[in-house]
Motif scaffolding. Structure first.
Motif, PDB file in Angstrom:
ATOM      1  N   PRO A   1       0.755  -1.503  -0.492  1.00 28.72           N
ATOM      2  CA  PRO A   1       0.105   0.074  -0.295  1.00 28.72           C
ATOM      3  C   PRO A   1       0.948   0.982   0.158  1.00 28.72           C
ATOM      4  N   ALA A   2       0.270   2.398  -0.365  1.00 25.55           N
ATOM      5  CA  ALA A   2       1.004   3.806  -0.449  1.00 25.55           C
ATOM      6  C   ALA A   2       0.614   3.958   0.397  1.00 25.55           C
ATOM      7  N   VAL A   3       2.272   4.503   1.665  1.00 22.53           N
ATOM      8  CA  VAL A   3       2.150   4.977   2.731  1.00 22.53           C
ATOM      9  C   VAL A   3       2.466   6.698   3.600  1.00 22.53           C
ATOM     10  N   ILE A   4       1.858   7.272   3.716  1.00 24.81           N
ATOM     11  CA  ILE A   4       2.592   8.287   3.685  1.00 24.81           C
ATOM     12  C   ILE A   4       2.472   8.903   5.271  1.00 24.81           C
ATOM     13  N   ARG A   5       3.741   9.757   5.813  1.00 25.63           N
ATOM     14  CA  ARG A   5       3.946   9.743   6.743  1.00 25.63           C
ATOM     15  C   ARG A   5       4.342  10.941   7.466  1.00 25.63           C
ATOM     16  N   ASP A   6       3.940  11.960   7.783  1.00 23.37           N
ATOM     17  CA  ASP A   6       3.956  13.502   8.179  1.00 23.37           C
ATOM     18  C   ASP A   6       3.666  14.458   9.643  1.00 23.37           C
ATOM     19  N   SER A   7       4.478  13.938  10.054  1.00 21.79           N
ATOM     20  CA  SER A   7       4.763  14.839  11.369  1.00 21.79           C
ATOM     21  C   SER A   7       4.494  16.465  11.078  1.00 21.79           C
TER      22      SER A   7
ATOM     23  N   PRO B   1      -3.184  -0.298  -3.021  1.00 19.80           N
ATOM     24  CA  PRO B   1      -3.100  -0.831  -4.653  1.00 19.80           C
ATOM     25  C   PRO B   1      -4.768  -0.762  -4.797  1.00 19.80           C
ATOM     26  N   PRO B   2      -4.739   0.753  -6.243  1.00 19.06           N
ATOM     27  CA  PRO B   2      -5.956   0.178  -6.713  1.00 19.06           C
ATOM     28  C   PRO B   2      -6.273  -0.963  -8.119  1.00 19.06           C
ATOM     29  N   ASP B   3      -5.128  -1.503  -7.692  1.00 18.66           N
ATOM     30  CA  ASP B   3      -4.952  -3.702  -8.876  1.00 18.66           C
ATOM     31  C   ASP B   3      -5.013  -4.203  -8.570  1.00 18.66           C
ATOM     32  N   LEU B   4      -5.406  -4.487  -6.382  1.00 22.84           N
ATOM     33  CA  LEU B   4      -5.651  -5.430  -5.973  1.00 22.84           C
ATOM     34  C   LEU B   4      -6.255  -7.476  -6.572  1.00 22.84           C
ATOM     35  N   PRO B   5      -5.461  -8.394  -6.297  1.00 23.26           N
ATOM     36  CA  PRO B   5      -6.023  -8.672  -7.085  1.00 23.26           C
ATOM     37  C   PRO B   5      -7.057  -9.624  -5.895  1.00 23.26           C
ATOM     38  N   GLU B   6      -8.371 -10.432  -5.920  1.00 25.94           N
ATOM     39  CA  GLU B   6      -9.722 -10.627  -4.847  1.00 25.94           C
ATOM     40  C   GLU B   6      -8.852 -10.744  -3.708  1.00 25.94           C
ATOM     41  N   GLU B   7      -8.239 -11.899  -3.894  1.00 28.63           N
ATOM     42  CA  GLU B   7      -7.451 -12.451  -2.450  1.00 28.63           C
ATOM     43  C   GLU B   7      -7.251 -11.594  -1.698  1.00 28.63           C
ATOM     44  N   ASP B   8      -6.305 -10.563  -2.495  1.00 30.56           N
ATOM     45  CA  ASP B   8      -6.145  -9.960  -1.138  1.00 30.56           C
ATOM     46  C   ASP B   8      -7.162  -8.614  -0.657  1.00 30.56           C
ATOM     47  N   LYS B   9      -7.420  -8.061  -2.464  1.00 33.60           N
ATOM     48  CA  LYS B   9      -8.604  -7.062  -1.889  1.00 33.60           C
ATOM     49  C   LYS B   9      -9.713  -7.842  -0.543  1.00 33.60           C
ATOM     50  N   LYS B  10      -9.765  -9.025   0.093  1.00 29.83           N
ATOM     51  CA  LYS B  10     -10.676  -9.873   1.290  1.00 29.83           C
ATOM     52  C   LYS B  10      -9.823  -9.214   2.083  1.00 29.83           C
ATOM     53  N   THR B  11      -8.177  -9.437   2.205  1.00 26.56           N
ATOM     54  CA  THR B  11      -7.547  -9.496   3.511  1.00 26.56           C
ATOM     55  C   THR B  11      -7.366  -8.152   4.147  1.00 26.56           C
TER      56      THR B  11
ATOM     57  N   VAL C   1     -14.451   8.739  14.525  1.00 25.87           N
ATOM     58  CA  VAL C   1     -14.057   8.102  13.670  1.00 25.87           C
ATOM     59  C   VAL C   1     -15.102   8.460  12.421  1.00 25.87           C
ATOM     60  N   ARG C   2     -14.632   8.563  11.695  1.00 28.51           N
ATOM     61  CA  ARG C   2     -15.611   8.779  10.530  1.00 28.51           C
ATOM     62  C   ARG C   2     -14.847   7.887   8.864  1.00 28.51           C
ATOM     63  N   ARG C   3     -16.424   7.559   7.824  1.00 32.44           N
ATOM     64  CA  ARG C   3     -16.028   6.994   6.489  1.00 32.44           C
ATOM     65  C   ARG C   3     -15.794   8.159   5.538  1.00 32.44           C
ATOM     66  N   CYS C   4     -15.091   8.446   4.414  1.00 32.92           N
ATOM     67  CA  CYS C   4     -14.903   9.541   3.706  1.00 32.92           C
ATOM     68  C   CYS C   4     -14.962   8.653   2.617  1.00 32.92           C
ATOM     69  N   ARG C   5     -15.688   9.291   1.438  1.00 33.01           N
ATOM     70  CA  ARG C   5     -15.374   9.021   0.176  1.00 33.01           C
ATOM     71  C   ARG C   5     -13.402   9.082  -0.361  1.00 33.01           C
ATOM     72  N   HIS C   6     -12.964   7.943  -1.207  1.00 30.79           N
ATOM     73  CA  HIS C   6     -11.463   8.506  -1.527  1.00 30.79           C
ATOM     74  C   HIS C   6     -12.219   9.172  -2.733  1.00 30.79           C
ATOM     75  N   ASP C   7     -10.606  10.328  -2.718  1.00 30.83           N
ATOM     76  CA  ASP C   7     -10.885  11.370  -3.925  1.00 30.83           C
ATOM     77  C   ASP C   7      -9.743  10.457  -4.612  1.00 30.83           C
ATOM     78  N   SER C   8     -10.500  10.103  -6.148  1.00 27.58           N
ATOM     79  CA  SER C   8      -9.537   9.068  -7.187  1.00 27.58           C
ATOM     80  C   SER C   8      -8.341  10.138  -7.971  1.00 27.58           C
ATOM     81  N   GLY C   9      -8.302  11.248  -7.135  1.00 34.78           N
ATOM     82  CA  GLY C   9      -6.693  12.430  -7.367  1.00 34.78           C
ATOM     83  C   GLY C   9      -5.591  12.298  -6.047  1.00 34.78           C
ATOM     84  N   GLY C  10      -5.772  11.158  -5.348  1.00 35.96           N
ATOM     85  CA  GLY C  10      -4.948  10.689  -4.972  1.00 35.96           C
ATOM     86  C   GLY C  10      -5.498  11.326  -3.477  1.00 35.96           C
ATOM     87  N   PHE C  11      -4.613  11.327  -2.465  1.00 37.60           N
ATOM     88  CA  PHE C  11      -4.584  11.582  -0.957  1.00 37.60           C
ATOM     89  C   PHE C  11      -5.220  13.901  -0.879  1.00 37.60           C
TER      90      PHE C  11
END
Length: 114
Positions: A50-56, A69-79, A104-114
């Motif tokens: 996965p893409a991970v960004i840490r910013d302190s 990643p957007p194209d994970l195999p189905e088994e990885d998506k389940k995991t 804690v809240r869910r938000c939609r992923h912006d297809s433009g990145g983080f």
């Protein structure tokens, strides 16, 4: 973050809880432990990292963002779904006891990145 289908595709955690001074804040410690465990598990059990960004240096305090990643195999998506849902359950558990200090809240992923 959730995709159009409602599946979790990542997360963003930022700020400080403010429950206690830094180094003694059990809310921050609990959140940090959950986030670090989720990141480590996703890196270990997925075939693509996965893409991970840490910013302190953010104004609101520490920030961690993770996006699958957007194209994970189905088994990885389940995991990944199980790991991310477990993180979400843990966050809601902390919020149930310390709701004044964590949101804690869910938000939609912006297809433009983080």
């Amino acid at each position: 973050m959730e995709g159009e289908s409602g599946e979790l595709e990542g997360f963003c955690v930022r700020g400080h809880a403010g429950y206690a001074p830094p180094g003694r804040d059990i809310v921050c410690a609990g959140v940090s432990a959950l986030v670090q465990t989720a990141v480590a598990a996703l890196k270990r059990f997925l075939s693509r990292q996965p893409a991970v960004i840490r910013d302190s240096q953010e104004e609101e305090g520490a920030c961690v963002r993770l996006l699958l990643p957007p194209d994970l195999p189905e088994e990885d998506k389940k995991t990944a779904g199980i790991i991310l849902q477990t993180l979400e359950i843990g966050m809601h558990g902390i919020a149930g006891s310390y709701g004044k200090y964590i949101e804690v809240r869910r938000c939609r992923h912006d297809s433009g990145g983080f």
